[in-house]
Design an enzyme around this catalytic site. Structure first.
Site, mmCIF file in Angstrom:
data_model
loop_
_atom_site.group_PDB
_atom_site.id
_atom_site.type_symbol
_atom_site.label_atom_id
_atom_site.label_comp_id
_atom_site.label_asym_id
_atom_site.label_seq_id
_atom_site.Cartn_x
_atom_site.Cartn_y
_atom_site.Cartn_z
ATOM 1 N N GLN A 234 0.829 -1.217 0.000
ATOM 2 C CA GLN A 234 0.000 0.000 0.000
ATOM 3 C C GLN A 234 0.853 1.252 0.000
ATOM 4 O OE1 GLN A 234 -2.778 1.195 3.455
ATOM 5 N NE2 GLN A 234 -4.126 0.797 1.729
ATOM 6 N N HIS A 380 3.535 2.444 2.749
ATOM 7 C CA HIS A 380 2.903 2.493 4.060
ATOM 8 C C HIS A 380 2.669 1.134 4.690
ATOM 9 C CE1 HIS A 380 0.578 4.250 7.228
ATOM 10 N NE2 HIS A 380 -0.542 3.674 6.872
#
Lengths: 606, 249
Positions: A234, A380
């Site tokens: 992500q 992330h």
């Protein structure tokens, strides 16, 4: 034989963020003796950085919410590649896991009725994130820490695991060293819970700290565990981009939840330009409707800034690529504009987003109550990780090895919804700890052979015995890896780049294995970095291999040469395992059929 | 690119000294960036703790130009440019190596404090109703990131080394958070007076000044706790009642 201390427990937990702490608490509650191994000081793990909130269908703010809606939102957000059983358990158990934290001292923000307040977040149909301003992660880790220290858990701070130890096919403990003096410790355990978090340090621009080198992923893989969904990394749409020293630091999605809007250099709210079909019906048509949603109008639909993270990140990149980015290569995120609607907007922003205010003021010289922020994607979270049994969280291939939180895979599929990681670590931390305690009670003590330990110690010490002058040094080598992954396996991927990345990874691996470091065993970050590099290289290889194999774009995985979703790939997970020859092997595996009643929920929720 | 001169303390429990480094500093650099650059280019084994690099975890505490600071939140361009920047470990705790100190004492003190104990839940689902107004007071204390800069600056610990009888500002904030939690039932007043030694604090407010989270440690945590200690232990009327009832002190 090497010198080392031997410590014996029923259960050891590797990693002391939210998942590790929750697992340790549960295992101790079940009567197991527990050793908790923590790479940093206790309470400093990355959970502390989580800002916006923890997702749980408490239905305190909107009574239309329920576990079913949360389940359907999670599956849709993950593009239906999720392990559906995990998504079901997660949605059902999250509310109880959140409520129990207040019995351990947590203090969430309240509704006017005195219940736990909840806020909007991307991909969640209703206000669902329990929160404390924008420091929810700190609240959670501190609560778990302060509760955990009274539960009879032995905490080993600043101790890093370098290898999992085996008794035949069964996981039987770990070899670790302490940072202070470089002393070795052998942890002998009947069950091992991996809770080591993510892999963000494999990329250059990341919100992750030095610790997130994929240790759990890599150690489990080396011990024979399967990894799954590794192509799904992500990229959070809003990281800081300026000044250079803060590039990648997270800007919470809570900014958008509180009404923040994204604009390009022309002042255009570009998120309205392209709404994915899956979300067409649930997204506002006008800025006016979007604002009504933010302030709680039940008839209004959500603003496009609250679409899922994969989509928002891609849209920002597109604006930058087409020449409409902010001066430093991002987009503008504006919360100050809410002064058009809220009288005391300055106080309101400072109260709802105190650490964002502080962070921009101190580090970028920007007052977010008056000016827009510059933001861009930052690495992330790893949706992929250790493949586990959905109920018990035990590895699909290594008995006695459990995993929870970010280093385990399944719940989030191709893309994680914001707020679902904090609930993930509570729900599956508890499950992993509980089942590990049960496993340890039901199984015989383990036996560790000295040769295995001696070899692992030798491997860990070898960088100190080699010539440090021969290459660029551990930090620069890590930097080269990060640059490579950023450029060739980042937010936009294609076949040529991935093939090159695979080759270059082999070269980096060779160099890392030959890398020497100066200094002693005493608190020597250079030495630690070389050891961490081995893990980073393993997870980088897994990311690249899986990204190369998935010839479509779905969720967080974007291929420039396969721009669309391919229905054939919609029912397939990619599984990686160490082969008999030591090479990484990849195979496709069909997703097990979803039961009728769950399918019905998904259909009903649209 | 500009350069700056850093003097970084290096050594261990046997002693050490300030080493001088010339470092290139990028725009927006914080002290931790410079330390990382020194580590990557000039001193690979330089020991430093850090995690979030965003002022949220409280790992990178040190003394910058003699002041207790988080290195990740201290901008280089806000320090005087005409002289070297010194970076030293926290002085109140024993040195492990270079900028890393042994802060384990703090963890031991915390574990010794009477734990949080909630009243029975208000609702069947195990939850409690609390007013936002009532939670805001303890929420201030829960902002603490355990950087231990308040402990570092406190003269009772720093100069007088009374670690064996004084818990320090961090732990008064911790106690205040529980004492003011609307659902906690524990009573830690006697503990504050005895084991935690709150009486040694003479409210110089140094802790409040260095707190990177802006917690009003002295006024909002320590003074109210001191008042509770005084009320319970030294109130003449209460003493008289105790004397008559024969419950003692």
């Amino acid at each position: 034989m090497t010198q080392h201390q031997v410590l014996e427990y029923d259960v050891i937990v590797i990693g002391a963020g939210g998942a590790g702490l929750r697992a340790a608490i549960e295992a101790a509650t079940k009567g197991a003796s527990v050793g908790l191994i923590c790479k940093s000081l206790l309470g400093k793990a990355h959970t502390v950085m989580a800002e916006g909130g923890v997702a749980a269908a408490l239905a305190n703010v909107d009574d239309r919410d329920s576990w079913k809606v949360h389940f359907a939102d999670t599956m849709r957000g993950g593009h239906y590649l999720n392990a559906w059983r995990m998504a079901e358990l997660h949605a059902k158990e999250a509310p109880e896991r959140v409520r129990e934290l207040e019995g351990w001292g947590a203090l969430m923000d309240r509704t006017p009725d005195g219940l736990i307040n909840q806020r909007n977040f991307g991909g969640h149909a209703y206000p669902r994130l329990a929160h404390v301003g924008d420091r929810t992660g700190l609240e959670m880790i501190r609560t778990l820490q302060d509760h955990g220290i009274h539960e009879g858990i032995d905490v080993h701070m600043e101790v890093t695991v370098s290898k999992l130890l085996m008794d035949g096919g069964r996981c039987a403990g770990a070899l670790a060293y302490d940072r202070e003096l470089g002393r070795f410790k052998v942890f002998k355990a009947k069950a091992v819970v991996m809770a080591t978090g993510g892999i963000g340090r494999a990329f250059l621009v990341t919100s992750n700290s030095w610790e997130y080198t994929g240790d759990g992923h890599a150690l489990a893989y080396q011990a024979g565990a399967e990894l799954v969904d590794m192509e799904f990394v992500q990229f959070h749409p809003t990281g800081m981009v300026w000044p250079p020293s803060v590039r990648g630091i997270l800007v919470t999605e809570g900014v958008r939840g509180e009404g923040g809007i994204l604009k390009n250099s022309e002042g255009r709210r570009f998120m309205f330009d392209d709404i994915p079909p899956l979300y067409k019906e649930s997204t506002a048509d006008t800025p006016e409707e979007g604002w009504r949603y933010v302030i709680g109008d039940r008839e209004a639909r959500r603003p496009p800034e609250l679409l899922t993270r994969d989509h928002v990140a891609r849209k920002i990149v597109k604006e930058v690529q087409e020449g409409r980015g902010s001066p430093h290569g991002g987009a503008f995120l504006d919360i100050a504009w809410i002064q058009e609607h809220i009288k005391d907007s300055e106080d309101h922003i400072k109260k709802k987003l105190p650490s964002m205010y502080h962070q921009f003021k101190e580090l970028a010289g920007i007052d977010i109550t008056k000016e827009p922020m510059e933001v861009g994607p930052t690495t992330h979270y790893a949706m992929g990780g250790i493949r586990v049994d959905p109920d018990s969280q035990m590895s699909t291939t290594v008995p006695g090895l459990f995993a929870a939180g970010e280093c385990a895979a399944g719940l989030h599929g191709a893309n994680r919804l914001g707020g679902n990681s904090l609930s993930d670590l509570l729900v599956f931390g508890k499950r992993a700890g509980g089942y590990a305690a049960e496993f340890s009670a039901e199984n015989t003590p383990v036996h560790l052979q000295d040769e295995q330990i001696d070899l692992a110690v030798h491997e860990a010490l070898s960088p100190l015995e080699r010539d440090p002058g021969a290459d660029v040094g551990p930090y620069r080598l890590q930097y080269e890896l990060q640059q490579l992954m950023q450029d060739k396996a980042g937010i936009a991927r294609e076949e040529g780049g991935l093939a090159e990345a695979l080759d270059e990874l082999q070269q980096l691996k060779t160099r890392a294995q030959a890398m020497g470091v100066g200094g002693s065993r005493e608190y020597n970050p250079g030495w630690h970095t070389v050891l961490d590099l081995q893990n980073l290289l393993t997870v980088a290889e897994a990311v690249v291999m899986a990204s190369d194999a998935r010839k479509e774009s779905r969720g967080a995985h974007s291929r420039l040469d396969y721009l669309d979703k391919d229905p054939e790939w919609g029912t397939v997970n990619l599984v990686l395992k160490k082969g008999h020859d030591g090479e990484m092997e990849l195979r496709r595996e069909g997703i097990s059929e979803i039961p009728k009643e769950l399918r019905k929920i998904i259909e009903e929720q649209g | 690119m500009k350069t700056a001169t850093f003097k970084v303390w290096q050594g261990n429990s046997d002693g050490g000294e300030l080493e001088t480094y010339e470092v290139e500093v990028d725009q927006g650099y914080v002290v931790l960036d410079a330390i990382h650059r020194i580590q990557a280019e000039q001193a690979n084994d330089l020991a430093v703790r850090w995690n979030c690099k965003a002022g949220k975890c409280g790992s990178c505490s040190a003394e910058v130009n003699g002041s207790p600071k988080l290195m990740c939140m201290t901008r280089v361009d806000e320090l005087p440019a005409d002289k070297p920047i010194t970076v030293e470990p926290m002085r109140t705790f024993p040195v492990v190596k270079d900028l890393v100190t042994d802060v384990s004492w703090n963890y031991e003190v915390k574990a010794s404090i009477k734990r949080f104990s909630p009243k029975t839940a208000d609702h069947e689902d195990g939850s409690w109703s609390m007013d936002q107004y009532d939670v805001e007071r303890p929420q201030e204390f829960r902002k603490c990131i355990e950087c231990f800069l308040c402990q570092d600056v406190c003269h009772v610990l720093r100069d007088h080394q009374l670690h064996d009888r004084f818990a320090g500002p961090r732990h008064y904030v911790y106690v205040a958070n529980m004492e003011m939690n609307p659902i906690d039932t524990g009573d830690r007043v006697a503990e504050l007076r005895e084991e935690l030694g709150i009486g040694y604090c003479n409210i110089t407010k140094c802790c409040t000044k260095v707190c990177p989270e802006g917690i009003t440690i002295t006024d909002n945590a320590i003074i109210p706790l001191k008042e509770r200690v005084v009320d319970q232990s030294y109130d003449p009327l209460a003493r008289l009642i105790k004397l008559v009832k024969g419950t003692g002190d």
